[in-house]
Scaffold this active site. Sequence first.
Site, PDB file in Angstrom:
ATOM      1  N   ARG A 259       0.653  -0.797  -0.064  1.00  0.00           N
ATOM      2  CA  ARG A 259       0.029  -0.345   0.116  1.00  0.00           C
ATOM      3  C   ARG A 259       0.725   1.178  -0.305  1.00  0.00           C
ATOM      4  O   ARG A 259       0.896   2.458  -0.657  1.00  0.00           O
ATOM      5  CB  ARG A 259      -0.811   0.272   1.143  1.00  0.00           C
ATOM      6  CG  ARG A 259      -2.231   1.239   1.633  1.00  0.00           C
ATOM      7  CD  ARG A 259      -2.221   1.419   2.793  1.00  0.00           C
ATOM      8  NE  ARG A 259      -3.425  -0.010   2.995  1.00  0.00           N
ATOM      9  CZ  ARG A 259      -4.062  -0.261   4.126  1.00  0.00           C
ATOM     10  NH1 ARG A 259      -3.218  -0.775   5.317  1.00  0.00           N
ATOM     11  NH2 ARG A 259      -4.955  -1.284   3.917  1.00  0.00           N
ATOM     12  N   TYR A 260       1.960   1.277   0.709  1.00  0.00           N
ATOM     13  CA  TYR A 260       2.534   2.121   0.740  1.00  0.00           C
ATOM     14  C   TYR A 260       4.183   1.959  -0.181  1.00  0.00           C
ATOM     15  O   TYR A 260       4.319   1.218  -0.359  1.00  0.00           O
ATOM     16  CB  TYR A 260       3.421   3.031   1.833  1.00  0.00           C
ATOM     17  CG  TYR A 260       2.179   3.015   3.016  1.00  0.00           C
ATOM     18  CD1 TYR A 260       2.009   4.093   3.314  1.00  0.00           C
ATOM     19  CD2 TYR A 260       1.616   1.595   3.731  1.00  0.00           C
ATOM     20  CE1 TYR A 260       0.658   4.223   3.926  1.00  0.00           C
ATOM     21  CE2 TYR A 260       0.929   1.557   4.821  1.00  0.00           C
ATOM     22  CZ  TYR A 260       0.027   3.074   4.990  1.00  0.00           C
ATOM     23  OH  TYR A 260      -1.096   2.862   5.920  1.00  0.00           O
TER      24      TYR A 260
ATOM     25  N   ARG B 297       7.121  -0.435   2.200  1.00  0.00           N
ATOM     26  CA  ARG B 297       7.222  -0.893   2.809  1.00  0.00           C
ATOM     27  C   ARG B 297       6.492  -1.635   2.446  1.00  0.00           C
ATOM     28  O   ARG B 297       4.666  -1.569   1.863  1.00  0.00           O
ATOM     29  CB  ARG B 297       6.648  -0.941   4.534  1.00  0.00           C
ATOM     30  CG  ARG B 297       5.187   0.330   4.763  1.00  0.00           C
ATOM     31  CD  ARG B 297       5.886   1.304   6.310  1.00  0.00           C
ATOM     32  NE  ARG B 297       4.977   2.090   6.574  1.00  0.00           N
ATOM     33  CZ  ARG B 297       4.497   3.040   5.918  1.00  0.00           C
ATOM     34  NH1 ARG B 297       5.092   3.532   4.694  1.00  0.00           N
ATOM     35  NH2 ARG B 297       3.555   4.007   6.073  1.00  0.00           N
TER      36      ARG B 297
ATOM     37  N   CYS C  19      -4.366 -18.304  13.445  1.00  0.00           N
ATOM     38  CA  CYS C  19      -3.011 -17.781  14.627  1.00  0.00           C
ATOM     39  C   CYS C  19      -3.767 -18.660  16.310  1.00  0.00           C
ATOM     40  O   CYS C  19      -4.179 -19.576  16.390  1.00  0.00           O
ATOM     41  CB  CYS C  19      -3.988 -16.104  15.228  1.00  0.00           C
ATOM     42  SG  CYS C  19      -3.769 -15.129  15.212  1.00  0.00           S
TER      43      CYS C  19
ATOM     44  N   CYS D  82      -9.700 -13.493  18.653  1.00  0.00           N
ATOM     45  CA  CYS D  82     -10.229 -12.370  19.608  1.00  0.00           C
ATOM     46  C   CYS D  82     -11.589 -12.050  18.779  1.00  0.00           C
ATOM     47  O   CYS D  82     -11.539 -12.161  17.655  1.00  0.00           O
ATOM     48  CB  CYS D  82      -8.761 -11.211  18.996  1.00  0.00           C
ATOM     49  SG  CYS D  82      -7.135 -11.206  19.632  1.00  0.00           S
TER      50      CYS D  82
ATOM     51  N   CYS E 127     -10.982  -9.060  16.153  1.00  0.00           N
ATOM     52  CA  CYS E 127     -10.463  -9.141  14.529  1.00  0.00           C
ATOM     53  C   CYS E 127     -10.747  -8.765  13.437  1.00  0.00           C
ATOM     54  O   CYS E 127     -11.753  -8.962  13.120  1.00  0.00           O
ATOM     55  CB  CYS E 127      -9.906 -10.388  14.527  1.00  0.00           C
ATOM     56  SG  CYS E 127      -8.367 -10.751  13.042  1.00  0.00           S
TER      57      CYS E 127
ATOM     58  N   ARG F 226      -8.923  -9.079  10.604  1.00  0.00           N
ATOM     59  CA  ARG F 226      -8.935 -10.185   9.965  1.00  0.00           C
ATOM     60  C   ARG F 226      -9.547 -11.355  10.344  1.00  0.00           C
ATOM     61  O   ARG F 226      -9.683 -12.829   9.569  1.00  0.00           O
ATOM     62  CB  ARG F 226      -7.944 -10.314   9.245  1.00  0.00           C
ATOM     63  CG  ARG F 226      -6.776  -9.472   8.503  1.00  0.00           C
ATOM     64  CD  ARG F 226      -5.366 -10.076   7.796  1.00  0.00           C
ATOM     65  NE  ARG F 226      -4.506  -8.615   7.730  1.00  0.00           N
ATOM     66  CZ  ARG F 226      -3.900  -8.006   8.249  1.00  0.00           C
ATOM     67  NH1 ARG F 226      -3.538  -9.493   9.234  1.00  0.00           N
ATOM     68  NH2 ARG F 226      -3.109  -7.573   8.020  1.00  0.00           N
TER      69      ARG F 226
ATOM     70  N   ASP G  33     -11.734  -0.985  13.660  1.00  0.00           N
ATOM     71  CA  ASP G  33     -12.277  -1.357  12.592  1.00  0.00           C
ATOM     72  C   ASP G  33     -13.543  -1.874  12.597  1.00  0.00           C
ATOM     73  O   ASP G  33     -13.864  -2.685  13.683  1.00  0.00           O
ATOM     74  CB  ASP G  33     -11.027  -3.000  11.647  1.00  0.00           C
ATOM     75  CG  ASP G  33      -9.754  -1.334  11.448  1.00  0.00           C
ATOM     76  OD1 ASP G  33      -9.291  -0.925  11.525  1.00  0.00           O
ATOM     77  OD2 ASP G  33      -8.353  -2.624  11.379  1.00  0.00           O
TER      78      ASP G  33
ATOM     79  N   ASP H 279      -7.013   3.016  10.110  1.00  0.00           N
ATOM     80  CA  ASP H 279      -7.313   2.994   9.434  1.00  0.00           C
ATOM     81  C   ASP H 279      -8.477   2.487   8.205  1.00  0.00           C
ATOM     82  O   ASP H 279      -9.349   2.261   8.471  1.00  0.00           O
ATOM     83  CB  ASP H 279      -6.503   0.676   9.309  1.00  0.00           C
ATOM     84  CG  ASP H 279      -6.308   0.357   8.511  1.00  0.00           C
ATOM     85  OD1 ASP H 279      -5.586   0.772   6.959  1.00  0.00           O
ATOM     86  OD2 ASP H 279      -5.006   0.271   8.736  1.00  0.00           O
TER      87      ASP H 279
ATOM     88  N   LYS I 265      -3.211   4.215   7.206  1.00  0.00           N
ATOM     89  CA  LYS I 265      -3.534   4.723   8.580  1.00  0.00           C
ATOM     90  C   LYS I 265      -3.548   5.886   8.666  1.00  0.00           C
ATOM     91  O   LYS I 265      -2.232   6.615   7.723  1.00  0.00           O
ATOM     92  CB  LYS I 265      -2.804   3.571   9.698  1.00  0.00           C
ATOM     93  CG  LYS I 265      -3.437   2.319   9.354  1.00  0.00           C
ATOM     94  CD  LYS I 265      -2.295   1.522  10.884  1.00  0.00           C
ATOM     95  CE  LYS I 265      -1.508   0.611  10.777  1.00  0.00           C
ATOM     96  NZ  LYS I 265      -1.772   0.036   9.194  1.00  0.00           N
TER      97      LYS I 265
HETATM   98  C1  PLP Z   1      -0.400  -1.155   8.851  1.00  0.00           C
HETATM   99  C2  PLP Z   1       0.361  -1.463   7.605  1.00  0.00           C
HETATM  100  C3  PLP Z   1       1.829  -0.862   7.068  1.00  0.00           C
HETATM  101  C4  PLP Z   1       2.650  -0.038   8.750  1.00  0.00           C
HETATM  102  O1  PLP Z   1       2.565   0.721   8.485  1.00  0.00           O
HETATM  103  P1  PLP Z   1       3.244   2.392   9.451  1.00  0.00           P
HETATM  104  O2  PLP Z   1       1.887   3.149   9.882  1.00  0.00           O
HETATM  105  O3  PLP Z   1       4.351   2.207   9.004  1.00  0.00           O
HETATM  106  O4  PLP Z   1       2.563   1.140  11.493  1.00  0.00           O
HETATM  107  C5  PLP Z   1       2.160  -1.470   6.293  1.00  0.00           C
HETATM  108  N1  PLP Z   1       1.300  -1.604   5.068  1.00  0.00           N
HETATM  109  C6  PLP Z   1       0.075  -2.253   5.464  1.00  0.00           C
HETATM  110  C7  PLP Z   1      -1.229  -2.224   3.993  1.00  0.00           C
HETATM  111  C8  PLP Z   1      -0.932  -2.082   6.163  1.00  0.00           C
HETATM  112  O5  PLP Z   1      -1.798  -2.495   6.509  1.00  0.00           O
HETATM  113  S1  SF4 Z   2      -6.468  -9.413  15.747  1.00  0.00           S
HETATM  114 FE1  SF4 Z   2      -6.475 -11.739  14.483  1.00  0.00          FE
HETATM  115  S2  SF4 Z   2      -4.835 -11.916  13.930  1.00  0.00           S
HETATM  116 FE2  SF4 Z   2      -4.113 -10.719  15.918  1.00  0.00          FE
HETATM  117  S3  SF4 Z   2      -3.727 -12.359  17.529  1.00  0.00           S
HETATM  118 FE3  SF4 Z   2      -6.164 -11.832  17.441  1.00  0.00          FE
HETATM  119  S4  SF4 Z   2      -7.087 -13.279  15.833  1.00  0.00           S
HETATM  120 FE4  SF4 Z   2      -5.158 -13.199  15.356  1.00  0.00          FE
END
Ligand code: PLP
Ligand code: SF4
Length: 316
Positions: free
Chosen positions: A62-63, A66, A75, A79, A82, A84, A242, A279, A286
């Site tokens: 996305r960036y 990174r 996992c 949670c 979560c 995801r 989220d 996010d 973010k």
């Molecule tokens: C959260 C996230 C990151 C990391 O973001 P930072 O602000 O550097 O912690 C990088 N890529 C994606 C797709 C993310 O969701």
């Molecule tokens: S938030 Fe989702 S991915 Fe993160 S520890 Fe909890 S269950 Fe696992």
Amino acid sequence: MQDLGDQTGFPTRLTPEMRALADRPGVAAQFLPDLRELGSVAGLADPIGDAVHSPTPGLTHRYPDRVILRVTLSCLVHCRFCFRREVVGDAGPLPEPDLAAALAYVAARPAIREVILTGGDPLSLSERRLAEVIDRLNAIPHLDTLRIHSRIPVVAPGRISESLAARLGQGKPLWFVLHVNHADEITLEAEAALARLTRAGVPILSQSVLLRGVNDRAEVLEALLRHLLRLKVKPYYLHHCDLARGAEHFRTTIAEGQALMASLRGRLPGTALPTYVLDIPGGHGKVPLGPEYLEKTAEGWQVRDPKGGLHIYHDP
Ligand SMILES: *Cc1c(COP(=O)(O)O)cnc(C)c1O
Ligand code: SF4
């Protein structure tokens, strides 16, 4: 008895360590399913847009500098909030062809300076498998740093062995980001696991999710943040919850989150304060949510101090 978690499509899962703490309300609510999840009407299957910028399976770019790499979708805990939760389960490690494609993508793009291992929980992989992934990342010359986002030191501290800690402390600088939401989660064993990491030279940050009924009071957040500082963990992010399906009852408003952050500013050392972030749904990244301390006025910048007093500042 049928597991309520199964009915929600996200089975109940917690480690013996977390089960032992299930009499603590701040811990129980995070892992034990709630009927309100079934009544969920709003919510998104992919709240932060992982799939929007995914050039190869498991990778999100996305960036420019990174990427995140979901090395496993498993996992050790589930949670309930979560983000995801629609994909986390028993799928296990990213298949080798996908991993190879992701690494080839990164290796071909010198603009990528950091790979963030996430999941599921990357430390739910076996030590051998994780070490192999890290070795392959260490072999990519243009990567400056690696990052691991994990909940394991808290939920299954025994998995942070001396050898794993040593492994993470070698090679490219690796930043460890611990997911932790309440001081009650942090057992003596968890403290020992974090100490193994810091002794091995691994810097640790934390990320927490702001959760109604769990950590949405200033005293509760303060206790968590001060505890983390004592453990040499720098609070990094406080995530606005989220838009995951079934997580409505956990979500505060943004105004409530801002008021909490404002009440902590001035009361806690700056080193203890995370950045409150959203996010943006749809994969737009973010951003900090404030609160705002600055306003442009006709007389110059109007700045609010931690006690609420207003001051004018002029750019020299
Ligand atoms: C959260 C996230 C990151 C990391 O973001 P930072 O602000 O550097 O912690 C990088 N890529 C994606 C797709 C993310 O969701
Ligand atoms: S938030 Fe989702 S991915 Fe993160 S520890 Fe909890 S269950 Fe696992």
